[in-house]
Design a protein around this motif. Structure first.
Motif, PDB file in Angstrom:
ATOM      1  N   TRP A 132      -3.174  -3.678 -11.419  1.00 52.79           N
ATOM      2  CA  TRP A 132      -2.940  -2.373 -10.799  1.00 52.79           C
ATOM      3  C   TRP A 132      -4.112  -1.913  -9.947  1.00 52.79           C
ATOM      4  N   MET A 133      -5.318  -2.327 -10.271  1.00 50.07           N
ATOM      5  CA  MET A 133      -6.446  -1.964  -9.405  1.00 50.07           C
ATOM      6  C   MET A 133      -6.309  -2.612  -8.030  1.00 50.07           C
ATOM      7  N   ILE A 134      -5.894  -3.864  -8.003  1.00 50.36           N
ATOM      8  CA  ILE A 134      -5.704  -4.559  -6.723  1.00 50.36           C
ATOM      9  C   ILE A 134      -4.580  -3.908  -5.922  1.00 50.36           C
ATOM     10  N   ARG A 135      -3.465  -3.658  -6.573  1.00 49.86           N
ATOM     11  CA  ARG A 135      -2.306  -3.110  -5.864  1.00 49.86           C
ATOM     12  C   ARG A 135      -2.553  -1.652  -5.423  1.00 49.86           C
ATOM     13  N   ASP A 136      -3.183  -0.865  -6.274  1.00 48.54           N
ATOM     14  CA  ASP A 136      -3.474   0.522  -5.910  1.00 48.54           C
ATOM     15  C   ASP A 136      -4.461   0.591  -4.742  1.00 48.54           C
ATOM     16  N   THR A 137      -5.410  -0.345  -4.717  1.00 54.32           N
ATOM     17  CA  THR A 137      -6.375  -0.378  -3.614  1.00 54.32           C
ATOM     18  C   THR A 137      -5.674  -0.671  -2.296  1.00 54.32           C
ATOM     19  N   TYR A 138      -4.741  -1.604  -2.333  1.00 55.18           N
ATOM     20  CA  TYR A 138      -3.986  -1.924  -1.107  1.00 55.18           C
ATOM     21  C   TYR A 138      -3.214  -0.698  -0.616  1.00 55.18           C
ATOM     22  N   CYS A 139      -2.554  -0.019  -1.523  1.00 57.98           N
ATOM     23  CA  CYS A 139      -1.761   1.159  -1.138  1.00 57.98           C
ATOM     24  C   CYS A 139      -2.639   2.262  -0.565  1.00 57.98           C
ATOM     25  N   LYS A 140      -3.841   2.423  -1.134  1.00 57.93           N
ATOM     26  CA  LYS A 140      -4.764   3.443  -0.628  1.00 57.93           C
ATOM     27  C   LYS A 140      -5.224   3.107   0.791  1.00 57.93           C
ATOM     28  N   VAL A 141      -5.595   1.855   1.014  1.00 60.61           N
ATOM     29  CA  VAL A 141      -6.101   1.440   2.325  1.00 60.61           C
ATOM     30  C   VAL A 141      -5.020   1.492   3.390  1.00 60.61           C
ATOM     31  N   ASN A 142      -3.798   1.110   3.025  1.00 59.75           N
ATOM     32  CA  ASN A 142      -2.726   0.996   4.005  1.00 59.75           C
ATOM     33  C   ASN A 142      -1.726   2.154   3.967  1.00 59.75           C
ATOM     34  N   SER A 143      -2.040   3.175   3.185  1.00 61.43           N
ATOM     35  CA  SER A 143      -1.133   4.325   3.053  1.00 61.43           C
ATOM     36  C   SER A 143       0.296   3.865   2.757  1.00 61.43           C
ATOM     37  N   ALA A 144       0.386   2.918   1.842  1.00 55.68           N
ATOM     38  CA  ALA A 144       1.690   2.349   1.481  1.00 55.68           C
ATOM     39  C   ALA A 144       2.099   2.814   0.097  1.00 55.68           C
ATOM     40  N   GLU A 145       3.396   2.872  -0.129  1.00 56.52           N
ATOM     41  CA  GLU A 145       3.907   3.257  -1.444  1.00 56.52           C
ATOM     42  C   GLU A 145       3.970   2.066  -2.388  1.00 56.52           C
ATOM     43  N   VAL A 146       4.237   0.882  -1.813  1.00 58.31           N
ATOM     44  CA  VAL A 146       4.369  -0.325  -2.630  1.00 58.31           C
ATOM     45  C   VAL A 146       3.546  -1.444  -2.002  1.00 58.31           C
ATOM     46  N   ALA A 147       2.807  -2.159  -2.817  1.00 61.33           N
ATOM     47  CA  ALA A 147       2.016  -3.297  -2.336  1.00 61.33           C
ATOM     48  C   ALA A 147       2.861  -4.560  -2.351  1.00 61.33           C
ATOM     49  N   PRO A 148       2.663  -5.463  -1.397  1.00 61.75           N
ATOM     50  CA  PRO A 148       3.435  -6.716  -1.381  1.00 61.75           C
ATOM     51  C   PRO A 148       3.124  -7.586  -2.600  1.00 61.75           C
ATOM     52  N   THR A 149       4.113  -8.324  -3.032  1.00 61.37           N
ATOM     53  CA  THR A 149       3.987  -9.142  -4.240  1.00 61.37           C
ATOM     54  C   THR A 149       2.910 -10.204  -4.116  1.00 61.37           C
ATOM     55  N   TYR A 150       2.748 -10.770  -2.903  1.00 62.70           N
ATOM     56  CA  TYR A 150       1.824 -11.888  -2.760  1.00 62.70           C
ATOM     57  C   TYR A 150       0.375 -11.532  -3.091  1.00 62.70           C
ATOM     58  N   LEU A 151       0.023 -10.251  -3.070  1.00 57.00           N
ATOM     59  CA  LEU A 151      -1.348  -9.856  -3.385  1.00 57.00           C
ATOM     60  C   LEU A 151      -1.762 -10.295  -4.785  1.00 57.00           C
ATOM     61  N   THR A 152      -0.819 -10.252  -5.692  1.00 58.32           N
ATOM     62  CA  THR A 152      -1.122 -10.560  -7.095  1.00 58.32           C
ATOM     63  C   THR A 152      -0.296 -11.749  -7.595  1.00 58.32           C
ATOM     64  N   SER A 153       0.084 -12.629  -6.677  1.00 60.04           N
ATOM     65  CA  SER A 153       0.936 -13.763  -7.065  1.00 60.04           C
ATOM     66  C   SER A 153       0.246 -14.678  -8.067  1.00 60.04           C
ATOM     67  N   GLN A 154      -1.097 -14.844  -7.927  1.00 59.28           N
ATOM     68  CA  GLN A 154      -1.815 -15.704  -8.872  1.00 59.28           C
ATOM     69  C   GLN A 154      -1.743 -15.137 -10.289  1.00 59.28           C
ATOM     70  N   LEU A 155      -1.853 -13.824 -10.414  1.00 57.02           N
ATOM     71  CA  LEU A 155      -1.744 -13.197 -11.739  1.00 57.02           C
ATOM     72  C   LEU A 155      -0.333 -13.331 -12.295  1.00 57.02           C
TER      73      LEU A 155
END
Length: 346
Positions: free
Chosen positions: A77-100
């Motif tokens: 959630w830290m990775i996904r929340d950071t993406y949403c903050k930077v890109n003003s997005a509501e949902v982060a793309p799945t590939y960001l955390t695909s390794q997890l």
């Protein structure tokens, strides 16, 4: 859980120290998130992917996840929340955390399978007729294959107890379907013994996948990594190889990844005679890769009608992402990690 004391992994002058515990895990996680944030701002992701920093401080969270120093939920959630903050997005793309996600998937696949780390009796693993060649296996383990990229990786594994993901892919392919055609089980046992972040479920899952024994759309990767060109791609300056193979420190970069091609005068000037100071290559990659590709095709014919109840990467692009290669060449959609691809990136 790891204690907060400093753990020294491996032996020799190259060994690094890894601090254990939750405090160290959180400090590293915050550094990772800062790095990811800068990358997201450039509309990129996985900053250590295209040109991995093999000589830098390890940024992987895997040892801390492995020993429970930090939760996968928190990192996810830290990775996904950071993406949403930077890109003003509501949902982060799945590939960001695909390794997890794949990490957790391997856990679920192994939960009710006590033979998950073995071929025999493992319902999701193809029963491939690997070679039983202990002499070749020992050369691989000891970093004496004659391929500097492969040998440097194995030396680092012994000295530090950790190697980058791209390095794991390289030596896994070399041992199994790429060159030696030796069972992934031996590779798993080696990694489990030496890796600081060795995780039974994840380690076995990755070995099955990279050897084409499971977790792919039936043998979709009949080609393999080239131990010369893939090395050039990942270590373009040769700094990594020279750090772990000082015998090659004076070898010109032109010949560093295949020193057997250096003229004798060049070898003498580098104070490294192939066959004396450094081993000759134990196989001819161009020949054994073709042989192994035929083996893979034979396996495909034997098992083509067998349904294996497991998941696979959803697309060719996901295969590229998971093996840390540049963007897929859309003009050649049938290729995966073929040698021909490597010629475009060295």
């Amino acid at each position: 859980m790891l204690s907060a004391e400093i753990l020294k992994v491996g032996s020799g002058d190259v060994g690094k120290k890894y601090p254990g515990g939750e405090t160290a895990a959180l400090e590293l996680l915050h550094l990772r998130v800062q790095l990811e944030e800068k990358t997201f701002a450039k509309n990129e992701f996985m900053p250590n992917q295209t040109v991995p920093d093999l000589m830098g401080k390890p940024m992987s969270m895997s040892p801390y996840l492995r020993f429970g120093c930090i939760s996968v939920h928190r990192m996810f959630w830290m990775i996904r929340d950071t993406y949403c903050k930077v890109n003003s997005a509501e949902v982060a793309p799945t590939y960001l955390t695909s390794q997890l996600i794949w990490r957790e998937f391997f856990y679920t696949m192994s939960a009710t399978n006590p033979m998950y780390n073995r071929m025999k009796g493992n319902p999701i693993c193809l029963q491939i007729d690997w070679y039983d060649d202990d002499e070749s296996y020992q050369k691989w383990v000891q970093g004496k294959t004659g391929f500097p990229w492969i040998d440097a990786i194995m030396i680092q594994l012994h000295k530090e107890g950790w190697i980058h993901q791209v390095c794991r892919h390289a030596v896994s392919s070399f041992l199994t379907r790429g060159d030696l055609w030796i069972s992934w089980e031996k590779g798993f046992d080696t990694f489990e013994k030496h890796l600081l972040d060795a995780d039974w479920s994840v380690c076995a899952g990755n070995w099955m996948w990279l050897s084409s024994s499971a977790f792919e759309k039936f043998l979709q990767c009949p080609n393999c990594f080239c131990p010369v060109r893939y090395g050039r791609r990942m270590d373009p300056s040769g700094e990594y190889i020279k750090s772990f193979l000082p015998v090659l420190k004076n070898m010109p970069l032109k010949y560093l990844f295949e020193p057997w091609k250096a003229p004798l005068k060049v070898q003498e000037e580098a104070k490294c005679i192939v066959g004396k100071d450094y081993p000759k290559p134990m196989v001819k990659h161009s020949d054994v890769s073709k042989r192994n590709k035929k083996h893979m095709n034979d396996v495909m014919q034997v098992f083509k009608d067998i349904v294996v109840n497991h998941c696979a990467p959803s697309s060719e692009q996901e295969v590229y992402d998971l093996t840390w290669l540049p963007e897929i060449d859309l003009e050649r959609p049938t290729k995966c990690t073929a040698d021909e691809f490597c010629t475009k990136v060295h």
